[in-house]
Design an enzyme around this catalytic site. Structure first.
Site, PDB file in Angstrom:
ATOM      1  N   GLY A  34      49.495  39.595  48.632  1.00 10.85           N
ATOM      2  CA  GLY A  34      50.624  39.967  48.906  1.00 10.85           C
ATOM      3  C   GLY A  34      50.738  41.361  48.606  1.00 10.85           C
ATOM      4  CE  LYS A  35      54.761  44.023  52.247  1.00 10.51           C
ATOM      5  NZ  LYS A  35      55.843  44.502  52.937  1.00 10.51           N
ATOM      6  CB  VAL A  36      50.400  45.837  44.494  1.00  8.74           C
ATOM      7  CG1 VAL A  36      50.498  46.156  42.872  1.00  8.74           C
ATOM      8  CG2 VAL A  36      49.250  44.643  44.699  1.00  8.74           C
TER       9      VAL A  36
ATOM     10  CG  ASP B 262      37.007  39.368  46.646  1.00  8.70           C
ATOM     11  OD1 ASP B 262      36.291  39.839  47.451  1.00  8.70           O
ATOM     12  OD2 ASP B 262      38.026  39.341  46.809  1.00  8.70           O
TER      13      ASP B 262
ATOM     14  N   GLY C   8      50.405  49.050  47.146  1.00  2.83           N
ATOM     15  CA  GLY C   8      49.292  48.508  47.735  1.00  2.83           C
ATOM     16  C   GLY C   8      49.614  47.259  48.011  1.00  2.83           C
TER      17      GLY C   8
ATOM     18  N   GLY D 121      47.508  43.304  50.077  1.00  2.00           N
ATOM     19  CA  GLY D 121      46.431  42.895  50.150  1.00  2.00           C
ATOM     20  C   GLY D 121      46.514  41.248  50.804  1.00  2.00           C
ATOM     21  N   GLY D 122      45.547  40.703  50.626  1.00  2.00           N
ATOM     22  CA  GLY D 122      45.498  39.304  50.986  1.00  2.00           C
ATOM     23  C   GLY D 122      46.618  38.303  50.451  1.00  2.00           C
TER      24      GLY D 122
ATOM     25  CE  LYS E  31      47.145  39.812  42.838  1.00  5.14           C
ATOM     26  NZ  LYS E  31      45.900  40.103  42.626  1.00  5.14           N
TER      27      LYS E  31
END
Ligand SMILES: *[C@@H]1O[C@H](CO)[C@@H](O)[C@H](O)[C@H]1NC(C)=O
Ligand SMILES: *[C@@H]1O[C@H](CO)[C@@H](O)[C@H](O)[C@H]1NC(C)=O
Ligand SMILES: *[C@@H]1O[C@H](CO)[C@@H](O)[C@H](O)[C@H]1NC(C)=O
Ligand SMILES: *[C@@H]1O[C@H](CO)[C@@H](O)[C@H](O)[C@H]1NC(C)=O
Ligand SMILES: *[C@@H]1O[C@H](CO)[C@@H](O)[C@H](O)[C@H]1NC(C)=O
Ligand SMILES: *[C@@H]1O[C@H](CO)[C@@H](O)[C@H](O)[C@H]1NC(C)=O
Ligand SMILES: *[C@@H]1O[C@H](CO)[C@@H](O)[C@H](O)[C@H]1NC(C)=O
Length: 787
Positions: free
Chosen positions: A507-509, A619, A502, A504-505, A524
């Site tokens: 960084g990467k997972v 969130d 994954g 997202g805002g 993460k």
């Protein structure tokens, strides 16, 4: 030589010395022989390798015995330890400097943490006396602590002496910082009637970014590496006011008498004021309570700045400032004092807290603000942007307080309120001995308050620390593991894109395995060490390491070596809820959707009511509801979460954050955050579950917003048309009705109309019960799905 020229000569000499002074910035990682390691962007030098100073021989470099610990490896996992006195001889430059001592009290080698009892002196000053670091961290409910001093010394002999009272006693230190600072105490060229003498030593007791978030050392102004803490734990009672940020078009401009190094712009760009209701404001004081050591003088510094275009005129907001129940400054007017919007100004007050009848207890220092109606301001309100409290060295050159009494350690909220009340009700006789009025524009007023405490029953415990509750997990019960970068690089095969799960805002997972392949984890990796990223990184560690709940993701550990911010979680093999609702060939059956909603609602209900203090997630969305191998829902991503106000009492206010499509309209409009903002977002999640489509779908033109579409359809009596086609005929009528009604109530425009998370949970459970009943009575076709 005439006296005049002698004076001139002296003046030139000192100013030359001042300008020639090279800046010290020394970060010693004690007990380490490696030359340099980076932690939070700063380079720490091992004290065994440094050549710029000498250290008494006979000390030991020891690693902490508990490697699984809530303190960052650098500089906390090693210490300089000795059972006999030892001294660092540090040549430093002339002038004021911050000295910070870091202590992480755990066992080192054969030295038990309970035996550490020692005195620390810096040249002529006694900084700590018979200091018990374990007792102090236990009292404050934090894993490690930092003590900050400001001294003016040109050669620093820093001596650690184990107590002679206890045969087994020893001294230790984990890190030492020395940072040259400009003259931030004597008032510079300000017409100040009372100032701190050039050689007075001070200890920082509190440094709060009022109405704002923690400001970490790398974000401080003037390269002073100070930490500015959140003020909310110190606010008295339910009247916490409103925290808010500067209007977008306001920039902080530093006038000549308030240089930028006094406080960073982030301190002035956020504030706390009293709230919109004038009659409520007239009936309460906005009060901070700060426990301090008795028997010392204190410098209390208040920072002000008007940051809203609603307050630009002199007579709009006028208020009184009280310190320890005494009027310290009447009819204070920020705009008049500062000269205009966006211009910072600070005020210093001197207070003496005499020895109480019980020398052993901390006593409370109160700072209160109240509107000044008699000056007929436009509004009845008050504002504060920053608050600092410094202890002044006593005449016998000591700054050492007492070890806080462990019997009054961190309790629950009720115990705390009680403690506040006890001390608040204890009668105090207060006498003002001297008040000097500032010259010039009359904007500066320094006073000496003489406070006599006739009776002080109890000291007071605070949920947060004095200075130095640093970044991580206060009072954490969950062990949070520290990983090295190499370990995580290995775990992910060098952050191979093939194991990317994954992005997202943040960084990467990645998916990875640790402990020799025994455990699968999600890793993460933060994008960069930029301001907001760091805030969110620490926020996530701080929040999650304290929480443990079946429906919240669990944090296994973290890594912040070499400019990396990495978080390690339990791996959730089924991904996130969103992935199973739309764009999938195999959508979730209705019963499982209900169970997932119930799980997530339980997690949120726990955050709002079970966590202490309550937490607002901020969130909530389908991609932040993760599913494990058993389809158990786990709420994730606490990077934006905020400690809530006491639920139901008030709200916190801050710049609007969150995700489009899930934002509570009232939060956006009023910038006031309550737990009902999470309820709204959860309502949107429920609608996605019902309709099988995302909250915002730009492809759908007029039906772009899911909430608007559902509400319109409901109004038109055509709610059936919104139902996920896959669910047609599978979800039962009574159950669906309950579900729709609950979801719609969650997305009500006004927050008062929205139910609490506990009610949502009950209604969801009822909906599931209806479903099971009807489903089992009518047919069992759905049972064919693997639940
Ligand atoms: C730390 O050291 C590295 C390498 O020497 C350097 O690039 C970096 O600027 C230093 N950081 C600070 C904050 O001084
Ligand atoms: C220091 O405090 C801890 C925790 O309160 C206590 O167990 C220990 O005995 C104290 N040590 C000394 C030397 O007083
Ligand atoms: C520091 O210690 C050294 C060695 O004991 C001594 O010679 C020196 O005078 C001390 N300096 C100060 C400023 O105390
Ligand atoms: C530090 O001490 C020296 C000598 O006492 C004095 O001249 C100087 O002004 C002091 N500096 C500050 C910032 O107080
Ligand atoms: C700044 O924005 C506010 C509204 O947020 C507006 O009322 C004000 O006129 C603006 N001022 C300037 C100087 O742009
Ligand atoms: C507190 O007591 C100590 C001696 O016990 C004394 O030296 C000091 O001046 C007192 N402080 C105040 C502020 O009264
Ligand atoms: C506010 O504090 C002052 C000083 O302690 C006190 O005299 C006043 O009664 C307080 N006002 C309210 C409304 O509590």
């Amino acid at each position: 030589m005439t006296i005049f020229s002698l004076l001139t000569y002296f003046f030139l000499l000192t100013s030359a010395a001042a300008s020639a002074a090279a800046d010290d910035s020394i970060f010693l990682d004690c007990g380490v022989s490696g030359s340099s390691t980076t932690f939070d962007g700063r380079n720490w030098t091992g004290d065994a390798a440094a050549t710029t100073f000498t250290l008494t021989s006979g000390t030991l470099s020891l690693p902490a015995n508990s490697p699984v610990s809530p303190a960052p490896a650098t500089p906390y996992h090693t210490a300089r330890v000795s059972a006999s006195p030892f001294t660092y001889h540090l040549p430093v430059t002339q002038g004021r400097k911050f000295l910070r001592l870091h202590f992480f009290p755990v066992n080192y080698g054969n030295f038990a943490s309970s035996d550490a009892l020692f005195t620390v002196t810096a040249g002529p000053y006694t900084l700590l006396k018979n200091f018990n670091a374990s007792q102090t961290v236990e009292f404050l409910g934090i894993p490690f602590l930092v003590r900050e001093y400001s001294i003016n010394i040109s050669f620093l002999n820093l001596t650690f002496t184990p107590s002679s009272a206890l045969p087994a006693s020893y001294a230790f230190v984990n890190a030492i910082e020395i940072i040259s600072s400009p003259d931030i105490f004597s008032g510079g060229n300000r017409p100040q009637p009372y100032s701190v003498e050039p050689d007075r030593a001070l200890q920082t007791m509190y440094r709060l970014n009022v109405g704002g978030q923690v400001i970490r050392p790398m974000q401080d102004s003037g390269s002073l590496f100070r930490t500015w803490e959140d003020d909310s734990p110190y606010i008295h009672g339910a009247g916490i006011g409103v925290a808010y940020a500067a209007d977008e078009n306001v920039t902080i401009r530093y006038p000549a008498n308030t240089p930028e190094y006094i406080a960073p712009a982030d301190v002035y760009a956020t504030a706390r004021s009293m709230g919109p209701n004038p009659s409520i404001n007239l009936n309460y004081n906005l009060t901070w309570i700060l426990p301090v050591d008795p028997g010392f003088y204190y410098l209390v510094r208040l920072h002000f700045c008007e940051i809203s275009y609603s307050f630009t005129e002199m007579n709009q907001r006028v208020f009184d400032i009280f310190i320890n129940n005494h009027a310290a400054n009447k009819r204070f007017n920020v705009i008049r004092a500062s000269g205009g919007i966006g211009l910072p100004v600070y005020q210093d007050f001197f207070v003496v807290i005499p020895n109480g009848s019980e020398r052993e207890k901390l006593v409370d220092l109160w700072v209160s603000l109240h509107p000044a109606p008699r000056s007929k301001p436009e509004v009845f309100n008050a504002i504060l942007n920053g608050l600092e409290v410094f202890k002044l060295q006593s005449y016998d050159a000591t700054l050492a307080g007492l070890n806080p009494t462990p019997s009054r350690k961190q309790g629950n909220d009720a115990a705390m309120d009680n403690a506040i009340q006890v001390s608040g009700n204890s009668r105090r006789r207060i006498r003002l001995i001297a008040a000097f009025t500032g010259g010039g524009l009359g904007l500066l007023l320094s006073i000496i308050l003489f406070t006599l405490f006739s009776l002080l029953q109890k000291g007071i415990a605070r949920p947060s620390s004095m200075l130095g509750s640093s970044a991580l997990a206060k009072g954490s019960s969950t062990p949070c593991r520290h990983f090295s970068f190499a370990e995580l690089e290995h775990a992910t095969n060098g952050f191979d894109e093939a194991v990317l799960i994954g992005a997202g805002g943040f960084g990467k997972v990645y998916r990875g395995t640790i402990d020799s392949g025994l455990m699968t984890v999600a890793i993460k990796r933060g994008r960069s060490l930029s301001g907001q990223g760091i805030q969110q990184f620490y926020n996530e560690i701080e929040t999650l390491s304290k929480l443990q709940h079946h429906h919240l993701v669990s944090l296994i550990g973290y890594c912040h070596d070499s400019a990396e911010m990495i978080l390690v979680y339990n791996f959730m093999s089924q991904g996130n809820l969103g992935e199973h609702l739309y764009g999938t060939k195999d959508p979730l059956p209705w019963r499982r959707r209900l169970q997932i909603c119930i799980g997530a609602a339980r997690g949120l209900h726990y955050l709002h009511t079970g966590a202490n203090p309550p937490i607002i997630h901020r969130d909530v969305k389908t991609t932040n509801i993760l599913l494990d191998g058993e389809w158990v829902a786990k709420v994730a991503d606490f990077g934006l979460s905020r400690k809530g106000p006491e639920i139901g009492h008030s709200h916190v206010s801050s710049a609007v954050r969150g995700t489009m499509g899930y934002l509570d309209p009232e939060y956006v409009k009023l910038m006031r955050l309550t737990e009902k903002s999470d309820v709204y977002a959860f309502g949107v999640v429920m609608l996605e579950v019902l309709c099988g489509r995302p909250a915002l779908d730009p492809a759908k033109a007029e039906e772009e917003s899911l909430v608007d579409w559902v509400l319109q359809s409901q109004k038109d009596g055509a709610i059936d048309q919104v139902l996920d086609p896959y669910l047609k005929g599978k979800a039962r009528k009574l159950c669906l009705e309950k579900f729709v009604k609950t979801a719609v109530s969650c997305v009500a425009e006004g927050r008062v109309e929205r139910p609490a998370m506990g009610d949502v949970l009950r209604n969801l459970e009822l909906a599931l019960a209806f479903h099971l009943q009807e489903c089992c009575l009518e047919d069992s076709s759905e049972a064919g799905h693997s639940f």
